[in-house]
Design a protein around this motif. Structure first.
Motif, PDB file in Angstrom:
ATOM      1  N   ASN A 249      51.892  44.505  33.235  1.00 10.07           N
ATOM      2  CA  ASN A 249      51.747  45.502  32.180  1.00 10.07           C
ATOM      3  C   ASN A 249      50.666  46.493  32.597  1.00 10.07           C
ATOM      4  N   PRO A 250      51.026  47.770  32.826  1.00  8.17           N
ATOM      5  CA  PRO A 250      50.016  48.739  33.279  1.00  8.17           C
ATOM      6  C   PRO A 250      48.864  48.906  32.301  1.00  8.17           C
ATOM      7  N   ARG A 251      49.061  48.549  31.029  1.00 10.69           N
ATOM      8  CA  ARG A 251      48.009  48.712  30.013  1.00 10.69           C
ATOM      9  C   ARG A 251      47.307  47.391  29.705  1.00 10.69           C
ATOM     10  N   SER A 252      47.472  46.442  30.622  1.00 10.32           N
ATOM     11  CA  SER A 252      46.850  45.137  30.398  1.00 10.32           C
ATOM     12  C   SER A 252      45.339  45.273  30.290  1.00 10.32           C
ATOM     13  N   GLY A 253      44.780  44.577  29.291  1.00  7.39           N
ATOM     14  CA  GLY A 253      43.331  44.598  29.142  1.00  7.39           C
ATOM     15  C   GLY A 253      42.649  43.552  29.991  1.00  7.39           C
ATOM     16  N   THR A 254      43.450  42.672  30.645  1.00  2.00           N
ATOM     17  CA  THR A 254      42.867  41.602  31.469  1.00  2.00           C
ATOM     18  C   THR A 254      42.683  42.121  32.891  1.00  2.00           C
ATOM     19  N   ARG A 255      41.732  43.018  33.048  1.00  4.72           N
ATOM     20  CA  ARG A 255      41.474  43.598  34.360  1.00  4.72           C
ATOM     21  C   ARG A 255      40.008  44.012  34.432  1.00  4.72           C
ATOM     22  N   HIS A 256      39.425  43.856  35.577  1.00  5.19           N
ATOM     23  CA  HIS A 256      38.053  44.304  35.764  1.00  5.19           C
ATOM     24  C   HIS A 256      37.815  44.597  37.239  1.00  5.19           C
ATOM     25  N   THR A 257      36.727  45.278  37.531  1.00  2.00           N
ATOM     26  CA  THR A 257      36.376  45.648  38.898  1.00  2.00           C
ATOM     27  C   THR A 257      35.261  44.739  39.401  1.00  2.00           C
ATOM     28  N   GLU A 258      35.499  44.101  40.550  1.00  3.04           N
ATOM     29  CA  GLU A 258      34.516  43.199  41.126  1.00  3.04           C
ATOM     30  C   GLU A 258      33.422  43.993  41.829  1.00  3.04           C
ATOM     31  N   SER A 259      32.368  43.304  42.236  1.00  2.16           N
ATOM     32  CA  SER A 259      31.204  43.976  42.816  1.00  2.16           C
ATOM     33  C   SER A 259      31.523  44.722  44.106  1.00  2.16           C
ATOM     34  N   ASN A 260      32.545  44.268  44.844  1.00  2.04           N
ATOM     35  CA  ASN A 260      32.912  44.945  46.102  1.00  2.04           C
ATOM     36  C   ASN A 260      33.892  46.091  45.898  1.00  2.04           C
ATOM     37  N   GLY A 261      34.175  46.435  44.642  1.00  2.00           N
ATOM     38  CA  GLY A 261      35.080  47.541  44.361  1.00  2.00           C
ATOM     39  C   GLY A 261      36.527  47.138  44.182  1.00  2.00           C
ATOM     40  N   THR A 262      36.844  45.855  44.358  1.00  5.55           N
ATOM     41  CA  THR A 262      38.219  45.369  44.190  1.00  5.55           C
ATOM     42  C   THR A 262      38.565  45.284  42.709  1.00  5.55           C
ATOM     43  N   GLU A 263      39.733  45.844  42.349  1.00  2.00           N
ATOM     44  CA  GLU A 263      40.198  45.748  40.968  1.00  2.00           C
ATOM     45  C   GLU A 263      41.051  44.496  40.828  1.00  2.00           C
ATOM     46  N   LEU A 264      40.738  43.642  39.847  1.00  2.00           N
ATOM     47  CA  LEU A 264      41.467  42.401  39.603  1.00  2.00           C
ATOM     48  C   LEU A 264      42.241  42.528  38.299  1.00  2.00           C
ATOM     49  N   ILE A 265      43.558  42.300  38.374  1.00  2.00           N
ATOM     50  CA  ILE A 265      44.418  42.339  37.191  1.00  2.00           C
ATOM     51  C   ILE A 265      45.044  40.962  37.034  1.00  2.00           C
ATOM     52  N   MET A 266      44.957  40.393  35.843  1.00  2.00           N
ATOM     53  CA  MET A 266      45.517  39.081  35.559  1.00  2.00           C
ATOM     54  C   MET A 266      46.665  39.207  34.569  1.00  2.00           C
ATOM     55  N   ASP A 267      47.700  38.391  34.765  1.00  2.00           N
ATOM     56  CA  ASP A 267      48.825  38.327  33.835  1.00  2.00           C
ATOM     57  C   ASP A 267      49.291  36.880  33.806  1.00  2.00           C
ATOM     58  N   GLY A 268      48.755  36.094  32.879  1.00  2.00           N
ATOM     59  CA  GLY A 268      49.034  34.664  32.871  1.00  2.00           C
ATOM     60  C   GLY A 268      48.508  34.023  34.141  1.00  2.00           C
ATOM     61  N   ASP A 269      49.382  33.308  34.848  1.00  2.00           N
ATOM     62  CA  ASP A 269      48.981  32.676  36.112  1.00  2.00           C
ATOM     63  C   ASP A 269      48.913  33.666  37.263  1.00  2.00           C
ATOM     64  N   ARG A 270      49.517  34.809  37.082  1.00  2.00           N
ATOM     65  CA  ARG A 270      49.628  35.757  38.197  1.00  2.00           C
ATOM     66  C   ARG A 270      48.377  36.625  38.311  1.00  2.00           C
ATOM     67  N   SER A 271      48.039  36.983  39.559  1.00  2.00           N
ATOM     68  CA  SER A 271      46.888  37.862  39.783  1.00  2.00           C
ATOM     69  C   SER A 271      47.236  38.912  40.834  1.00  2.00           C
ATOM     70  N   LEU A 272      46.604  40.063  40.687  1.00  2.00           N
ATOM     71  CA  LEU A 272      46.784  41.153  41.644  1.00  2.00           C
ATOM     72  C   LEU A 272      45.423  41.749  41.938  1.00  2.00           C
ATOM     73  N   ARG A 273      45.083  41.818  43.214  1.00  2.00           N
ATOM     74  CA  ARG A 273      43.825  42.444  43.637  1.00  2.00           C
ATOM     75  C   ARG A 273      44.131  43.714  44.415  1.00  2.00           C
ATOM     76  N   ILE A 274      43.527  44.812  44.001  1.00  2.00           N
ATOM     77  CA  ILE A 274      43.693  46.107  44.665  1.00  2.00           C
ATOM     78  C   ILE A 274      42.345  46.496  45.245  1.00  2.00           C
ATOM     79  N   ARG A 275      42.254  46.505  46.558  1.00  2.00           N
ATOM     80  CA  ARG A 275      40.980  46.731  47.225  1.00  2.00           C
ATOM     81  C   ARG A 275      40.746  48.224  47.485  1.00  2.00           C
ATOM     82  N   PRO A 276      39.500  48.631  47.711  1.00  2.00           N
ATOM     83  CA  PRO A 276      39.204  50.040  47.966  1.00  2.00           C
ATOM     84  C   PRO A 276      39.885  50.603  49.212  1.00  2.00           C
ATOM     85  N   ASP A 277      40.279  49.729  50.166  1.00  2.00           N
ATOM     86  CA  ASP A 277      40.935  50.207  51.382  1.00  2.00           C
ATOM     87  C   ASP A 277      42.456  50.338  51.201  1.00  2.00           C
ATOM     88  N   ASN A 278      42.930  50.317  49.948  1.00  2.00           N
ATOM     89  CA  ASN A 278      44.354  50.476  49.611  1.00  2.00           C
ATOM     90  C   ASN A 278      45.206  49.281  50.038  1.00  2.00           C
TER      91      ASN A 278
END
Length: 421
Positions: A249-278
């Motif tokens: 869900n692009p509007r998921s509120g379960t997302r935050h940015t880690e200290s190294n700039g990686t964006e973490l999105i959670m959806d139940g058991d699933r996770s997606l990490r988007i790093r600054p290097d694309n």
């Protein structure tokens, strides 16, 4: 006396200038040839034109050589999706794969001897299962070669009756089989090409440094004219399209940015990490919502390759630009299948300086349990890629390695170089 000192000073200056010039040439030469550790890699020549075949997601770079009695045509800039490859080269290889019978072990020396005479040679850069190669070539389910055999280099050559198919993984494993390809049809294909002065390293003169290379280094008669590419920012417009493509869900509120700039999105058991290097990393946990189609609970190598290729194509096509995906490897252990993909442009593979892949997918059964992807955006540069003359590349190539042409990302751009792999 003053005249002698002046002459000596001029001589020293000239020697220093000459040495500096030679050093500059050596430095330039070395920067134009990379040594990569990738363990952890018809009349006129047909030009590239993208095919819309069902196997377009698996279109792969392929180096080809057509050898006749009086010369050889060679190309290092084709893909299996190019119309100039599909007919007649791809069609003839599909015929050989579909009709090959009674595979018998042989040795690489047998392959190399057959390569010296009239033949059709194909190099897919990495060993792939024959069933996957058939899919890459656009063959349907009716083309069903042996599942237990893989090959990187393939050769169709005449034998006493008809033609034989040789398979070589590039290492120590080599097989030969009789096929339904006739000697006449093989000659007809060879006759459609303008045979020039392409060669293999094994054919070089006794005093040539080419003899020290991998014997199947394909040396084109004329250097390919290749563009350079710029590297854009694939996520500059946001990440909503990527999240949607992966079922988040692009509007998921379960997302935050880690200290190294990686964006973490959670959806139940699933996770997606988007790093600054694309680069992105997906993990499914126990959620099997991403999967590939298969006739059974465990996909065949071909089903896994087609499914993973289609999934990745949907992820990269909005941003990739001038490059395409290609399948590098399929490995299976029990119910786990691992697939590795790269990028290629105009039939020339693109390498990263760390030797990594563009994408890796892990399937457990049919479910996608892990996925890593380097998102890229390649745009045409105003400047071409200038390759060193072949003689200079040969002079600095590493003995025992294969000399080839490939793109390398460097300093925000992507240019073609001679590679020593």
């Amino acid at each position: 006396m003053e005249e002698k000192r002046r002459n000596r000073r001029n001589l020293v200056q000239n020697v220093l200038i000459t040495l500096l010039a030679l050093s500059a040439v050596v430095l330039f030469t070395r920067t134009q040839l990379y040594s990569l550790d990738l363990s952890g890699g018809e009349t006129a020549a047909p030009g590239p034109s993208q095919s819309s075949s069902p196997a377009a997601e698996l279109s792969a770079p392929v180096r080809v050589a057509v050898t006749g009695d009086y010369g050889r045509y060679g190309s290092v800039t084709l893909t299996t999706g190019d119309s100039g490859f599909a007919d007649p080269l791809g069609r003839r290889l599909l015929e050989a794969l579909g009709s090959a019978r009674d595979y018998a072990p042989c040795v690489p020396a047998d392959f190399l001897r057959a390569l010296e005479g009239p033949s059709l040679y194909y190099d897919f850069l990495e060993p792939l299962p024959l069933s996957v190669l058939a899919g890459v070539l656009g063959g349907g389910e009716e083309v069903s070669p042996r599942e237990d055999l893989s090959a990187r280099r393939l050769l169709i050559a005449p034998q006493e009756s008809g033609a034989a198919l040789y398979l070589w993984d590039g290492g120590d494993t080599c097989f030969r089989a009789a096929t339904a390809v006739s000697a006449d049809s093989l000659e007809q294909v060879i006759g459609r090409y303008e045979l020039g002065d392409a060669s293999f390293a094994m054919e070089a003169a006794a005093d040539s440094p080419a003899l020290a290379l991998d014997p199947c280094s394909l040396l084109p008669g004329e250097l390919p004219q290749l563009p350079a590419f710029t590297l854009g920012t694939p996520l500059a417009g946001g990440t909503e399209w990527l999240l949607s493509a992966l079922g988040f869900n692009p509007r998921s509120g379960t997302r935050h940015t880690e200290s190294n700039g990686t964006e973490l999105i959670m959806d139940g058991d699933r996770s997606l990490r988007i790093r600054p290097d694309n680069s992105v990393r997906y993990q499914s946990g126990d959620d099997p919502s991403l999967s590939v189609k298969a006739a059974g609970e465990l996909p065949t190598a071909r089903e896994a390759a087609l499914g993973a290729g289609a999934l990745l194509e949907g992820l990269v096509s909005p941003v990739l630009g001038e490059a395409r995906l290609w399948l590098q490897s399929v490995r299976r252990s029990g119910e786990v299948t691992q697939l590795r993909f790269g990028y290629q442009a105009g039939g020339v593979p693109i390498f990263f300086q760390d030797g990594g892949s563009a994408a890796e997918i892990t399937l457990t059964g049919t479910a996608v349990t892990a996925l890593t992807l380097r998102l890229r955006q390649y745009g045409l540069s105003e400047e071409p890629s200038l390759l060193l003359p072949l003689s200079q590349a040969l002079a600095v190539a590493s003995p025992g390695k294969e000399l080839s042409v490939g793109y390398v990302e460097r300093n925000g751009e992507c240019r073609a170089f001679w590679l020593s792999e």
